[in-house]
Scaffold this active site. Structure first.
Site, PDB file in Angstrom:
ATOM      1  N   LYS A 157      23.126 -65.134  12.696  1.00  0.00           N
ATOM      2  CA  LYS A 157      22.294 -66.324  12.875  1.00  0.00           C
ATOM      3  C   LYS A 157      22.984 -67.366  13.752  1.00  0.00           C
ATOM      4  CE  LYS A 157      18.625 -65.161  10.478  1.00  0.00           C
ATOM      5  NZ  LYS A 157      17.301 -65.053  11.109  1.00  0.00           N
ATOM      6  N   ASN A 206       4.828 -60.394   8.945  1.00  0.00           N
ATOM      7  CA  ASN A 206       3.912 -59.946   7.894  1.00  0.00           C
ATOM      8  C   ASN A 206       4.194 -60.563   6.529  1.00  0.00           C
ATOM      9  OD1 ASN A 206       6.313 -58.369   7.774  1.00  0.00           O
ATOM     10  ND2 ASN A 206       5.267 -56.868   6.462  1.00  0.00           N
ATOM     11  N   ARG A 207       5.207 -61.430   6.442  1.00  0.00           N
ATOM     12  CA  ARG A 207       5.486 -62.093   5.161  1.00  0.00           C
ATOM     13  C   ARG A 207       6.397 -63.292   5.386  1.00  0.00           C
ATOM     14  NH1 ARG A 207       9.366 -57.432   2.399  1.00  0.00           N
ATOM     15  NH2 ARG A 207      10.967 -57.410   4.030  1.00  0.00           N
ATOM     16  N   GLY A 208       6.532 -64.103   4.351  1.00  0.00           N
ATOM     17  CA  GLY A 208       7.472 -65.214   4.366  1.00  0.00           C
ATOM     18  C   GLY A 208       7.259 -66.193   5.499  1.00  0.00           C
ATOM     19  N   ILE A 209       8.356 -66.622   6.100  1.00  0.00           N
ATOM     20  CA  ILE A 209       8.315 -67.609   7.171  1.00  0.00           C
ATOM     21  C   ILE A 209       7.523 -67.085   8.367  1.00  0.00           C
ATOM     22  CG2 ILE A 209       9.753 -68.793   8.887  1.00  0.00           C
ATOM     23  CD1 ILE A 209      11.884 -69.110   6.686  1.00  0.00           C
ATOM     24  N   TYR A 268      25.460 -62.006   8.001  1.00  0.00           N
ATOM     25  CA  TYR A 268      24.228 -62.783   8.202  1.00  0.00           C
ATOM     26  C   TYR A 268      24.526 -64.081   8.952  1.00  0.00           C
ATOM     27  CZ  TYR A 268      19.812 -65.099   6.998  1.00  0.00           C
ATOM     28  OH  TYR A 268      18.594 -65.747   7.048  1.00  0.00           O
ATOM     29  N   GLY A 321      14.461 -60.724  10.299  1.00  0.00           N
ATOM     30  CA  GLY A 321      15.855 -60.743   9.858  1.00  0.00           C
ATOM     31  C   GLY A 321      16.042 -59.989   8.555  1.00  0.00           C
TER      32      GLY A 321
END
Length: 234
Positions: free
Chosen positions: A144, A11-14, A140, A77
């Protein structure tokens, strides 16, 4: 041919850039979101991907409306930054639960339909930090980096059935996470990037679109950096 695509955190960003790119190419795109507004023009499902029951329900809805998932993009994330000695157990655990464990969860669900169809694309959105490390981001970076081991293991498990599993590793990208940085910190980070600027979500989306395509049918277990050169050699 229109495919059933599922993107977590779309729903946003990347994630939103990937969703729009694949929808524009003609795919039927479903996205999960946990907060904020659902994006228009997509099948948006409110879902906490750390909850197995909510994930199972999301897959049922997607399969009912779009058919079995053919392209999975594990993108959702979170960050809970802090130096090691100040990082709480919950800050470490929540990041791994969202970034890594939930990616395993959605991959497991998607794999069932892909195995039956003997084809599929799994794409995991990692980070340049997974390869470089970063002070204050042990949780983080660990989450990842874990995606790389997950994706490569799945590429070996599922490859004989025509299912590819790849990783995209963005660098500093113009998203809400980057917007939270001070101008001074952003400038410092850009000085470390050979191209000297932040990436754009659409640039990451273009790589995902390729990996999801038929042209990428012989690529699996790969890590594709979209980081302006910051991670070269890693």
């Amino acid at each position: 041919m229109s495919r059933s695509v599922f993107i977590t955190g779309g729903n946003r960003g990347i994630g939103l850039a990937i969703a729009r790119t694949l929808a524009e190419a003609g795919d039927k795109v479903a996205v999960t979101y946990r907060s904020g507004e659902p994006p228009a023009g997509l099948l948006a499902i409110k879902c906490d991907i750390t909850d197995p029951e909510q994930v199972a329900s999301a897959f049922k809805q997607i399969e009912a409306e779009h058919g079995p998932v053919e392209v999975l993009v594990a993108n959702a994330g979170i960050t809970r930054d802090g130096l090691l000695l100040r990082m709480s157990e919950s800050d470490f655990g929540e990041v791994l639960a969202t970034n890594l464990t939930a990616s395993y969860r959605v991959a497991k669900h998607a794999a069932r339909g892909m195995l039956r169809a003997r084809k599929g694309r799994m794409i995991f959105i990692s980070s340049a930090v997974a390869l470089l490390g970063e002070a204050g981001q042990a949780n983080y970076a660990a989450s990842k980096a874990g995606l790389i081991g997950l994706a490569r293991s799945l590429s070996r498990e599922l490859g004989s059935r025509g299912i590819t599993s790849n990783v995209v590793a963005p660098g500093l990208t113009a998203t809400d996470m980057a917007a939270a940085l001070t101008a001074e910190r952003t400038a410092e980070l850009c000085e470390q990037i050979p191209l000297g600027r932040l990436g754009q979500p659409e640039e990451v989306a273009a790589v995902v679109r390729f990996l999801a395509s038929e042209e990428a049918a012989y690529i699996t277990g790969a890590i594709v950096p979209v980081d302006g050169g910051v991670g070269m050699g890693h």
